[in-house]
Design a protein around this motif. Structure first.
Motif, PDB file in Angstrom:
ATOM      1  N   ALA A 170     -33.990 -37.788  11.807  1.00 57.66           N
ATOM      2  CA  ALA A 170     -33.083 -36.923  12.574  1.00 57.66           C
ATOM      3  C   ALA A 170     -31.824 -36.593  11.771  1.00 57.66           C
ATOM      4  O   ALA A 170     -31.351 -35.441  11.772  1.00 57.66           O
ATOM      5  N   LEU A 171     -31.264 -37.580  11.075  1.00 56.46           N
ATOM      6  CA  LEU A 171     -30.088 -37.327  10.243  1.00 56.46           C
ATOM      7  C   LEU A 171     -30.402 -36.334   9.122  1.00 56.46           C
ATOM      8  O   LEU A 171     -29.622 -35.410   8.854  1.00 56.46           O
ATOM      9  N   ILE A 172     -31.534 -36.519   8.481  1.00 55.27           N
ATOM     10  CA  ILE A 172     -31.915 -35.620   7.383  1.00 55.27           C
ATOM     11  C   ILE A 172     -32.127 -34.200   7.892  1.00 55.27           C
ATOM     12  O   ILE A 172     -31.652 -33.224   7.295  1.00 55.27           O
ATOM     13  N   ASP A 173     -32.813 -34.056   9.022  1.00 61.12           N
ATOM     14  CA  ASP A 173     -33.114 -32.727   9.562  1.00 61.12           C
ATOM     15  C   ASP A 173     -31.857 -31.999  10.032  1.00 61.12           C
ATOM     16  O   ASP A 173     -31.739 -30.775   9.881  1.00 61.12           O
ATOM     17  N   ASN A 174     -30.901 -32.741  10.600  1.00 59.63           N
ATOM     18  CA  ASN A 174     -29.734 -32.102  11.222  1.00 59.63           C
ATOM     19  C   ASN A 174     -28.507 -32.048  10.319  1.00 59.63           C
ATOM     20  O   ASN A 174     -27.689 -31.124  10.448  1.00 59.63           O
ATOM     21  N   ALA A 180     -27.114 -38.668   5.614  1.00 59.16           N
ATOM     22  CA  ALA A 180     -27.923 -39.795   6.070  1.00 59.16           C
ATOM     23  C   ALA A 180     -27.658 -41.039   5.213  1.00 59.16           C
ATOM     24  O   ALA A 180     -27.508 -42.152   5.739  1.00 59.16           O
ATOM     25  N   LEU A 181     -27.565 -40.862   3.901  1.00 57.98           N
ATOM     26  CA  LEU A 181     -27.322 -41.999   3.016  1.00 57.98           C
ATOM     27  C   LEU A 181     -25.922 -42.579   3.210  1.00 57.98           C
ATOM     28  O   LEU A 181     -25.719 -43.795   3.144  1.00 57.98           O
ATOM     29  N   ILE A 182     -24.932 -41.717   3.461  1.00 55.18           N
ATOM     30  CA  ILE A 182     -23.571 -42.208   3.696  1.00 55.18           C
ATOM     31  C   ILE A 182     -23.508 -43.022   4.992  1.00 55.18           C
ATOM     32  O   ILE A 182     -22.864 -44.077   5.055  1.00 55.18           O
ATOM     33  N   VAL A 183     -24.169 -42.526   6.037  1.00 55.20           N
ATOM     34  CA  VAL A 183     -24.205 -43.256   7.307  1.00 55.20           C
ATOM     35  C   VAL A 183     -24.877 -44.616   7.113  1.00 55.20           C
ATOM     36  O   VAL A 183     -24.388 -45.659   7.595  1.00 55.20           O
ATOM     37  N   PHE A 184     -25.987 -44.646   6.399  1.00 58.24           N
ATOM     38  CA  PHE A 184     -26.678 -45.898   6.136  1.00 58.24           C
ATOM     39  C   PHE A 184     -25.767 -46.880   5.399  1.00 58.24           C
ATOM     40  O   PHE A 184     -25.732 -48.074   5.702  1.00 58.24           O
ATOM     41  N   ALA A 185     -25.027 -46.372   4.401  1.00 55.54           N
ATOM     42  CA  ALA A 185     -24.138 -47.239   3.627  1.00 55.54           C
ATOM     43  C   ALA A 185     -23.058 -47.857   4.515  1.00 55.54           C
ATOM     44  O   ALA A 185     -22.740 -49.049   4.394  1.00 55.54           O
ATOM     45  N   GLY A 186     -22.484 -47.057   5.405  1.00 51.35           N
ATOM     46  CA  GLY A 186     -21.458 -47.579   6.301  1.00 51.35           C
ATOM     47  C   GLY A 186     -21.995 -48.664   7.219  1.00 51.35           C
ATOM     48  O   GLY A 186     -21.321 -49.673   7.479  1.00 51.35           O
TER      49      GLY A 186
END
Length: 416
Positions: A170-174, A180-186
């Protein structure tokens, strides 16, 4: 042989707020967070490949390096955790993990991808993944709570896969793969405060009876001279080979056959969801049935499910059904494997010895991911790797049967 003294002593003194429930909940949260992003990296293969014109062999190498270094770093992280405590190892691991995801976000060359997704995330996982969570559970919880706790910790990692797969898609599509990678890192930074609940005290010789004092070298020599431990380590290779290959290459395999990325996300999520059932069930069953028989059944079931999956046309239904069946046997090898290590050798060097078993698991993961990318680029098909996974599954089912489930025999010191 007498029961290992550490099994008879109560768990180390901990703060009043660190009850067994708090320890299990925080440990499960760490397992969920650490396992989620790395199980979703396969969904970045195609968008990043299109942007940078990279083949699947480029991602195959980076994620193969990740699996290998995760395994090679595990006994080192385990030895440090056994000697100095789990807390500092988990904090460093979380920082490396977050840094690897950020570097992956800014990677523009295969080398930078190898360093971020491969080196940093690999070593980060060795310091903050569910392996050290299981070690902390073994040290902090009383014996009667360990079986279900080991199953819960493993299941939590699967729940992370269930959550992060559709979340990542969903993060990648939107918002794009970069966000998406920054959110994962946080999210990986949340591991640091959670790890406070799993802090174990540094080991001190004065805390261990003379009969149980054992050096690092002696522990390794004892383990690798023990036939059942060697068989367990060899069988664990197959688990890593199959899991890493499926995690990284299944989304692309399904896309090649006309299955949408969203469906691919739900297939990976189904693996995570059903592995919760599988891990918790195995955590309970290992108190009833011999662990070697459970491991043999898991590996044989995987082999049969792969044969059925690749022998019939791929549809949305068959893909999700394969995900569900795979999920039941996904990480359910971990509770009996870790329990056998603790049974054979006690908990003094548990993180170290389980770490070396995990090296075998991750060498298998390295080959599964790397060979998957190479074989596809050479032949345009994953079929040879699927059948190699079947062969390894049958061999591991046989390898685990002769394991002896008993504490290792140690000489008893005689008085002068």
């Amino acid at each position: 042989m007498s029961i290992v003294a550490s099994e008879l002593r109560p768990a180390p003194a901990i703060g009043n707020w660190r009850t067994p429930l708090v320890i299990i909940v925080c440990g499960c949260a760490i397992a969920l967070l650490s396992f989620g992003p790395r199980s979703s990296l396969g969904f970045f293969v195609q968008p990043m490949g299109r942007e940078f014109s990279w083949g699947r062999d480029v991602f195959g190498l980076a994620l193969a390096v990740q699996n290998l270094l995760w395994g090679l770093g595990q006994p080192i992280a385990g030895a440090i955790a056994d000697r100095f405590g789990v807390l500092r190892v988990m904090c460093v691991g979380a920082l490396l993990y977050a840094g690897g995801l950020l570097l992956m976000r800014y990677a523009a060359t295969p080398l930078s991808l190898d360093i971020g997704a491969g080196v940093l995330i690999g070593f980060g996982l060795s310091g903050c993944s569910f392996n050290l969570v299981l070690s902390a559970f073994s040290k902090l919880l009383p014996p009667e709570k360990r079986g279900i706790a080991l199953g819960a910790g493993t299941a939590a990692g699967s729940f992370g896969q269930f959550l992060f797969a559709p979340f990542g898609v969903a993060l990648i599509d939107n918002f794009g793969w970069q966000v998406a990678l920054i959110v994962f890192a946080g999210l990986m930074l949340l591991i640091i405060p959670l790890s406070l609940a799993l802090a174990t005290p540094p080991a001190a010789a004065a805390d261990v009876p003379a009969a149980d004092q054992q050096s690092f070298k002696t522990a390794l020599a004892e383990a690798f001279g023990h036939r059942s431990y060697v068989l367990l380590v060899l069988g664990f290779f197959t688990c890593g080979f199959q899991l890493a290959f499926i995690t990284v290459h299944l989304p692309a395999f399904l896309s090649d056959r006309g299955v949408s990325a969203q469906t691919g996300g739900w297939v990976i999520a189904a693996i995570g969801l059903f592995n919760i059932i599988g891990s918790l069930s195995v955590g309970w069953l290992q108190n009833i049935f011999p662990k070697r028989y459970i491991l043999s059944a898991i590996y044989f079931t995987r082999a049969l499910s792969i044969i059925a999956f690749i022998s019939f046309p791929i549809t949305t239904f068959s893909a999700i059904a394969f995900g569900a069946i795979s999920g039941l046997t996904w990480l359910s090898t971990v509770p009996p494997t870790s329990a056998l290590v603790a049974l054979m050798f006690g908990t003094r060097w548990f993180a170290t010895l389980y770490g070396f078993a995990f090296v075998s698991h991750q060498v298998g993961g390295f080959l599964g991911v790397w060979l998957g990318g190479i074989v596809f680029e050479q032949f345009g098909s994953y079929t040879p790797i699927w059948w190699l996974s079947v062969l390894f599954g049958v061999l591991s089912a046989l390898i685990n049967l002769p394991i002896v489930e008993a504490p290792v025999a140690r000489p008893v010191a005689q008085p002068a």
